[in-house]
Design a protein around this motif. Structure first.
Motif, PDB file in Angstrom:
ATOM      1  N   THR A   1       4.498 -22.378  48.741  1.00 22.19           N
ATOM      2  CA  THR A   1       3.831 -23.682  48.623  1.00 22.19           C
ATOM      3  C   THR A   1       4.691 -24.659  47.848  1.00 22.19           C
ATOM      4  N   LYS A   2       5.388 -24.160  46.828  1.00 22.42           N
ATOM      5  CA  LYS A   2       6.199 -25.046  46.002  1.00 22.42           C
ATOM      6  C   LYS A   2       7.517 -25.419  46.701  1.00 22.42           C
ATOM      7  N   HIS A   3       8.098 -24.484  47.463  1.00 16.79           N
ATOM      8  CA  HIS A   3       9.275 -24.835  48.263  1.00 16.79           C
ATOM      9  C   HIS A   3       8.907 -25.917  49.282  1.00 16.79           C
ATOM     10  N   ALA A   4       7.742 -25.767  49.913  1.00 18.79           N
ATOM     11  CA  ALA A   4       7.295 -26.778  50.870  1.00 18.79           C
ATOM     12  C   ALA A   4       7.044 -28.115  50.187  1.00 18.79           C
ATOM     13  N   LEU A   5       6.451 -28.074  48.993  1.00 24.19           N
ATOM     14  CA  LEU A   5       6.189 -29.296  48.243  1.00 24.19           C
ATOM     15  C   LEU A   5       7.481 -30.021  47.907  1.00 24.19           C
ATOM     16  N   GLU A   6       8.512 -29.267  47.559  1.00 20.07           N
ATOM     17  CA  GLU A   6       9.808 -29.881  47.235  1.00 20.07           C
ATOM     18  C   GLU A   6      10.378 -30.615  48.450  1.00 20.07           C
ATOM     19  N   GLY A   7      10.368 -29.958  49.614  1.00 17.56           N
ATOM     20  CA  GLY A   7      10.893 -30.606  50.811  1.00 17.56           C
ATOM     21  C   GLY A   7      10.095 -31.822  51.212  1.00 17.56           C
TER      22      GLY A   7
ATOM     23  N   LEU B   1       9.616 -22.089  40.735  1.00 20.02           N
ATOM     24  CA  LEU B   1       9.496 -21.276  41.946  1.00 20.02           C
ATOM     25  C   LEU B   1       9.558 -22.125  43.211  1.00 20.02           C
ATOM     26  N   GLY B   2       9.769 -23.415  43.050  1.00 22.64           N
ATOM     27  CA  GLY B   2      10.144 -24.260  44.181  1.00 22.64           C
ATOM     28  C   GLY B   2      11.643 -24.262  44.386  1.00 22.64           C
ATOM     29  N   LEU B   3      12.367 -23.655  43.441  1.00 27.58           N
ATOM     30  CA  LEU B   3      13.827 -23.602  43.496  1.00 27.58           C
ATOM     31  C   LEU B   3      14.369 -22.210  43.737  1.00 27.58           C
ATOM     32  N   ILE B   4      13.632 -21.193  43.271  1.00 29.19           N
ATOM     33  CA  ILE B   4      14.138 -19.827  43.298  1.00 29.19           C
ATOM     34  C   ILE B   4      13.121 -18.905  43.968  1.00 29.19           C
ATOM     35  N   PRO B   5      13.539 -17.692  44.338  1.00 34.97           N
ATOM     36  CA  PRO B   5      12.580 -16.734  44.892  1.00 34.97           C
ATOM     37  C   PRO B   5      11.551 -16.326  43.845  1.00 34.97           C
ATOM     38  N   GLY B   6      10.379 -15.920  44.314  1.00 34.37           N
ATOM     39  CA  GLY B   6       9.329 -15.455  43.419  1.00 34.37           C
ATOM     40  C   GLY B   6       8.775 -14.126  43.889  1.00 34.37           C
ATOM     41  N   PRO B   7       9.455 -13.004  43.588  1.00 36.56           N
ATOM     42  CA  PRO B   7       8.924 -11.704  43.983  1.00 36.56           C
ATOM     43  C   PRO B   7       7.505 -11.513  43.471  1.00 36.56           C
ATOM     44  N   TYR B   8       6.621 -11.106  44.351  1.00 39.52           N
ATOM     45  CA  TYR B   8       5.195 -10.918  44.061  1.00 39.52           C
ATOM     46  C   TYR B   8       4.490 -12.236  43.759  1.00 39.52           C
ATOM     47  N   SER B   9       5.187 -13.322  44.062  1.00 37.07           N
ATOM     48  CA  SER B   9       4.575 -14.656  44.081  1.00 37.07           C
ATOM     49  C   SER B   9       5.095 -15.402  45.308  1.00 37.07           C
ATOM     50  N   ALA B  10       5.360 -14.654  46.374  1.00 34.72           N
ATOM     51  CA  ALA B  10       6.026 -15.239  47.541  1.00 34.72           C
ATOM     52  C   ALA B  10       5.233 -16.375  48.165  1.00 34.72           C
ATOM     53  N   LEU B  11       3.921 -16.213  48.266  1.00 33.57           N
ATOM     54  CA  LEU B  11       3.125 -17.259  48.903  1.00 33.57           C
ATOM     55  C   LEU B  11       3.025 -18.485  48.010  1.00 33.57           C
TER      56      LEU B  11
ATOM     57  N   VAL C   1       8.629 -38.317  42.965  1.00 29.68           N
ATOM     58  CA  VAL C   1       9.502 -37.459  42.168  1.00 29.68           C
ATOM     59  C   VAL C   1       8.807 -36.127  41.881  1.00 29.68           C
ATOM     60  N   LEU C   2       9.601 -35.140  41.528  1.00 31.50           N
ATOM     61  CA  LEU C   2       9.110 -33.794  41.242  1.00 31.50           C
ATOM     62  C   LEU C   2       9.307 -33.450  39.779  1.00 31.50           C
ATOM     63  N   VAL C   3       8.327 -32.763  39.211  1.00 34.58           N
ATOM     64  CA  VAL C   3       8.460 -32.181  37.876  1.00 34.58           C
ATOM     65  C   VAL C   3       8.305 -30.673  38.032  1.00 34.58           C
ATOM     66  N   GLU C   4       9.256 -29.913  37.468  1.00 37.32           N
ATOM     67  CA  GLU C   4       9.322 -28.469  37.702  1.00 37.32           C
ATOM     68  C   GLU C   4       9.209 -27.696  36.389  1.00 37.32           C
ATOM     69  N   PRO C   5       8.002 -27.271  36.030  1.00 39.24           N
ATOM     70  CA  PRO C   5       7.839 -26.436  34.837  1.00 39.24           C
ATOM     71  C   PRO C   5       8.216 -24.982  35.138  1.00 39.24           C
ATOM     72  N   ALA C   6       8.466 -24.226  34.076  1.00 40.08           N
ATOM     73  CA  ALA C   6       8.568 -22.778  34.175  1.00 40.08           C
ATOM     74  C   ALA C   6       7.242 -22.217  33.662  1.00 40.08           C
ATOM     75  N   TYR C   7       7.275 -21.117  32.925  1.00 41.44           N
ATOM     76  CA  TYR C   7       6.038 -20.583  32.359  1.00 41.44           C
ATOM     77  C   TYR C   7       5.495 -21.551  31.316  1.00 41.44           C
ATOM     78  N   THR C   8       4.218 -21.847  31.411  1.00 40.20           N
ATOM     79  CA  THR C   8       3.571 -22.800  30.513  1.00 40.20           C
ATOM     80  C   THR C   8       2.315 -22.162  29.925  1.00 40.20           C
ATOM     81  N   ALA C   9       2.105 -22.387  28.639  1.00 47.16           N
ATOM     82  CA  ALA C   9       0.996 -21.746  27.917  1.00 47.16           C
ATOM     83  C   ALA C   9      -0.331 -22.420  28.259  1.00 47.16           C
ATOM     84  N   THR C  10      -0.888 -22.048  29.411  1.00 49.38           N
ATOM     85  CA  THR C  10      -2.191 -22.537  29.838  1.00 49.38           C
ATOM     86  C   THR C  10      -3.000 -21.345  30.351  1.00 49.38           C
TER      87      THR C  10
END
Length: 271
Positions: free
Chosen positions: A149-155, A135-145, A172-181
């Motif tokens: 934060t992640k878009h800002a972190l990337e920049g 979500l630092g790379l793509i839009p996050g509907p209903y996770s916009a805020l 460097v950046l590490v970008e997970p998707a959904y993670t079982a936590t």
């Protein structure tokens, strides 16, 4: 256990989930690891020395860095993993709630980074790994805020990397998707919920529960973090897990209109 010859790593948010898996993976790869948690934790978890640190508090961060330097004498790696989530329409959160989210996910990273950089510059070596998200790379509907934060972190991360590279430091950046936590289970809810978003918000919760059945393990993300830490010539960003790699590829090469339609379909939003 201490090892004066080992490289020293700090992992924030290391009491559970991705942070705990990262701390253990680094320890298994020969690092002397200090993990942090916002609340008091056992002094040792899986052989990791645990220290209390609130990344939203300058004094707490300074106390942590002092403790690590007193014990280990140096800091070679910082993994900024501590973070919080927020699920809901962007309009449903007050400015105060948005600021609190940024204070952990972005400014917490900046606090920790600013605290270690003087010592890494003095050593003329260091590696900072910031755990972002797809979500630092793509839009996050209903996770916009949260996505913001992640878009800002990337920049911030990619820009900082250019600033400190002359001192032998890489960011460097590490970008997970959904993670079982438990991260998704502990998402913050909007502080001013609106009925107009209730149905869509409930749909997002149900969708998240569904995708979590096929989520990556924290260990898979930890393996990627180890690669980012140990690479001689690191990349700017590392996608962590199969889904994250797919999303990263599609974001770069699929036309904008097609990506938009695909995203809305995947998120079960009206096309």
């Amino acid at each position: 256990m201490s090892n004066k010859r080992a490289r020293v790593a700090i992992v924030t948010g290391a009491s559970t989930g991705i942070g705990r898996a990262v701390a253990k993976a680094l320890k298994d790869n020969g690092f002397w690891v200090f993990g942090t948690s916002r609340r008091a934790a056992p002094e040792q978890i899986d052989g990791i020395a645990m220290l209390t640190c609130d990344v939203t508090d300058d004094a707490s961060v300074a106390k942590l860095i002092e403790a690590v330097l007193t014990e280990a004498g140096r800091i070679d790696v910082l993994v900024n993993n501590a973070g919080v989530g927020l699920l809901g329409g962007a309009e449903e959160s007050s400015i105060g709630q948005a600021q609190s989210l940024f204070n952990v996910n972005l400014f917490g990273v900046i606090r920790m980074t600013n605290a270690v950089l003087p010592f890494m510059r003095r050593q003329h070596t260091g590696r900072i790994v910031n755990v972002s998200s797809v979500l630092g790379l793509i839009p996050g509907p209903y996770s916009a805020l949260y996505a913001s934060t992640k878009h800002a972190l990337e920049g911030y991360s990619e820009s900082l990397d250019h600033e400190v590279r002359a001192f032998g430091i890489r960011v460097v950046l590490v970008e997970p998707a959904y993670t079982a936590t438990s991260f998704e289970e502990n998402l913050t809810v909007p502080d001013q919920s609106l009925d107009v978003y209730a149905l869509a918000r409930a749909g997002m919760v149900a969708l998240m529960r569904q995708v979590m059945l096929k989520a990556d393990t924290p260990e898979a993300v930890a393996e990627t973090v180890v690669k980012a830490v140990t690479a001689g010539s690191p990349k700017h960003r590392y996608a962590a897990g199969k889904v994250a790699r797919q999303v990263s590829f599609l974001r770069r090469f699929v036309p904008e209109g097609a990506f938009d339609k695909s995203l809305r379909k995947q998120m079960q939003l009206p096309v």
